[in-house]
Write a protein that holds these residues in place. Structure first.
Motif, PDB file in Angstrom:
ATOM      1  N   GLN A  33       0.819  -1.217   0.000  1.00 55.78           N
ATOM      2  CA  GLN A  33       0.000   0.000   0.000  1.00 55.78           C
ATOM      3  C   GLN A  33       0.856   1.272   0.000  1.00 55.78           C
ATOM      4  O   GLN A  33       0.343   2.376   0.181  1.00 55.78           O
ATOM      5  CB  GLN A  33      -0.915   0.024   1.223  1.00 55.78           C
ATOM      6  N   ALA A  34       2.166   1.091  -0.120  1.00 60.33           N
ATOM      7  CA  ALA A  34       3.059   2.240  -0.013  1.00 60.33           C
ATOM      8  C   ALA A  34       3.005   3.127  -1.264  1.00 60.33           C
ATOM      9  O   ALA A  34       2.507   2.702  -2.308  1.00 60.33           O
ATOM     10  CB  ALA A  34       4.490   1.751   0.220  1.00 60.33           C
ATOM     11  N   GLN A  35       3.502   4.349  -1.104  1.00 59.50           N
ATOM     12  CA  GLN A  35       3.510   5.284  -2.230  1.00 59.50           C
ATOM     13  C   GLN A  35       4.900   5.359  -2.865  1.00 59.50           C
ATOM     14  O   GLN A  35       5.908   5.252  -2.168  1.00 59.50           O
ATOM     15  CB  GLN A  35       3.139   6.699  -1.739  1.00 59.50           C
ATOM     16  N   GLU A  36       4.915   5.629  -4.172  1.00 54.20           N
ATOM     17  CA  GLU A  36       6.185   5.795  -4.864  1.00 54.20           C
ATOM     18  C   GLU A  36       6.921   7.014  -4.313  1.00 54.20           C
ATOM     19  O   GLU A  36       6.303   7.984  -3.887  1.00 54.20           O
ATOM     20  CB  GLU A  36       5.941   5.985  -6.368  1.00 54.20           C
ATOM     21  N   HIS A  37       8.248   6.930  -4.324  1.00 54.12           N
ATOM     22  CA  HIS A  37       9.107   8.036  -3.897  1.00 54.12           C
ATOM     23  C   HIS A  37       8.902   8.427  -2.434  1.00 54.12           C
ATOM     24  O   HIS A  37       8.932   9.596  -2.080  1.00 54.12           O
ATOM     25  CB  HIS A  37       8.917   9.271  -4.796  1.00 54.12           C
ATOM     26  N   GLN A  38       8.657   7.430  -1.612  1.00 58.20           N
ATOM     27  CA  GLN A  38       8.469   7.712  -0.185  1.00 58.20           C
ATOM     28  C   GLN A  38       9.396   6.786   0.604  1.00 58.20           C
ATOM     29  O   GLN A  38       9.635   5.637   0.208  1.00 58.20           O
ATOM     30  CB  GLN A  38       7.000   7.467   0.192  1.00 58.20           C
ATOM     31  N   LYS A  39       9.923   7.307   1.713  1.00 58.94           N
ATOM     32  CA  LYS A  39      10.793   6.491   2.557  1.00 58.94           C
ATOM     33  C   LYS A  39      10.009   5.951   3.751  1.00 58.94           C
ATOM     34  O   LYS A  39       9.163   6.640   4.322  1.00 58.94           O
ATOM     35  CB  LYS A  39      11.985   7.311   3.062  1.00 58.94           C
TER      36      LYS A  39
END
Lengths: 218, 218
Positions: free
Chosen positions: A148-154
């Motif tokens: 469920q994570a977003q692109e370009h996120q740490k």
DNA sequence: ATATTAATTTAGACAAGACTAAAAATATAT
DNA sequence: ATATATTTTTAGTCTTGTCTAAATTAATAT
């Protein structure tokens, strides 16, 4: 007195009830316990008799407050022992689960209090799961799953959903452990595989891996 | 697979066989296990069946080599856990026995190896009993019982024969523990009570106490 | 709305480990 | 050496947690 088998059923009801609808059905319970539905029915009856469970025929089972208390206490013991094994006895996180399944049934309040203190009152086990405190309070940390994570996120790695040793060994092989920094680079629309940078190294993970890795946004 | 009950019977046969004649009789075993003679007979049969015990009807039971190995391994685990509880978790020597009876049945070779190393490979438990090594070797220390001691001789306390918490608490109250220096001052011929100096303090002990305290001549 | 399928419960049986009561073997006492 | 007492074994039963097979209830599809 509560038997070892009763404890294991109560724990299973708790875990299944946690990740889905409240009412646990007989087949799911039988599956979790590696028994047949008829055996599960018998045990559910017995637990209801002892007021550890609420049961209406054909309607599934839930834990009473007394049952929940027992479940949480077993989980507390399980997770404290896991911390002990990893921190003090050089076990790896994929080795501890089965052994903790044995240790969690040891009965001694003093033992668990002292172990807790000896370990410095840890709040999470080696898989990132929270350890209930003496009163059964569980500190809930907001977490998402890698899929469920977003692109370009740490993110940082909080724990796992699947703690089978296969999965944990896969993570070990790729140097991912609790606290690892994970950056999502690209999500492939076709098969939902994800390119990540984990501890500096590039890696592509399948959706089935991504579904079982818990993260916290940084 | 070996069941918990089988393990406990094997341990009991070992302990009874140790302190008396080799052949353990059915009643003695039933007593030790808090069951009836008929139950003991059943279990002896089963152990013989599995080649853990030698059995001839009406002639008592002994352990086979395989049975002895199991017994010694359980004792090793029991005593290592006792050390752990006392050294690391602040238990006192009268509190650990029952809990160790639970812990001794945990099955994991790695656990016990690592625990042994973690504790620094201890050779004796908190009651002074020797801990068998990984190969089952037991280092035997020459010891006498206080009731056999000589007047005007100094000893150090090696352990106890009776590890009931009543006796251990009696010793605690009188400041006697492992390694305590005990000087025998006078043995009363009338009732065999003994005047001793224990850690510098004068004390008179009855014969039933004297029979249960192990000493080493200094 | 009814037929079919799936889930759950019931009935009866089994193994482990215990028990009681009775029978058999051994030990003890005169 | 025989009678008595003690120990051990046998036979049959019970409880816990399991199973299979059959019956019942709930869910789904047409």
């Amino acid at each position: 007195m509560i038997t070892l088998t009763e404890e294991n059923y109560i724990k299973a009801i708790y875990h299944i009830g946690k990740q889905g609808r409240e009412n646990v059905n007989t087949n799911a319970l039988a599956d979790a316990m590696n028994t047949k539905a008829s055996s599960a029915t018998d045990m559910i009856r017995k637990l209801a008799e002892k007021d550890y469970a609420n049961y209406k025929k054909y309607k599934g089972v839930t834990l009473t407050e007394a049952g929940k208390k027992i479940a949480i206490n077993i989980i507390r013991k399980h997770r404290l022992w896991e911390v002990f094994l990893v921190e003090k006895l050089n076990f790896t996180w994929d080795e501890v689960h089965e052994l903790a399944e044995q240790l969690e049934h040891i009965k001694s309040q003093k033992l668990i209090d002292e172990l807790d203190a000896f370990l410095g009152h840890p709040t999470h086990d080696p898989h990132g799961d929270p350890i209930p405190d003496k009163n059964g309070e569980i500190t809930f940390v907001e977490k998402i799953v890698l899929s469920q994570a977003q692109e370009h996120q740490k993110y940082s790695c909080l724990g796992v959903n699947d703690s089978s040793s296969e999965f944990l060994q896969y993570l070990n092989k790729n140097n991912i452990s609790l606290g690892s920094i994970i950056e999502v680079l690209h999500i492939e629309p076709f098969d939902k595989s994800i390119n990540i940078k984990a501890n500096g190294k590039l890696l592509t993970v399948s959706q089935s891996v991504a579904k079982n890795l818990y993260l916290k946004k940084l």
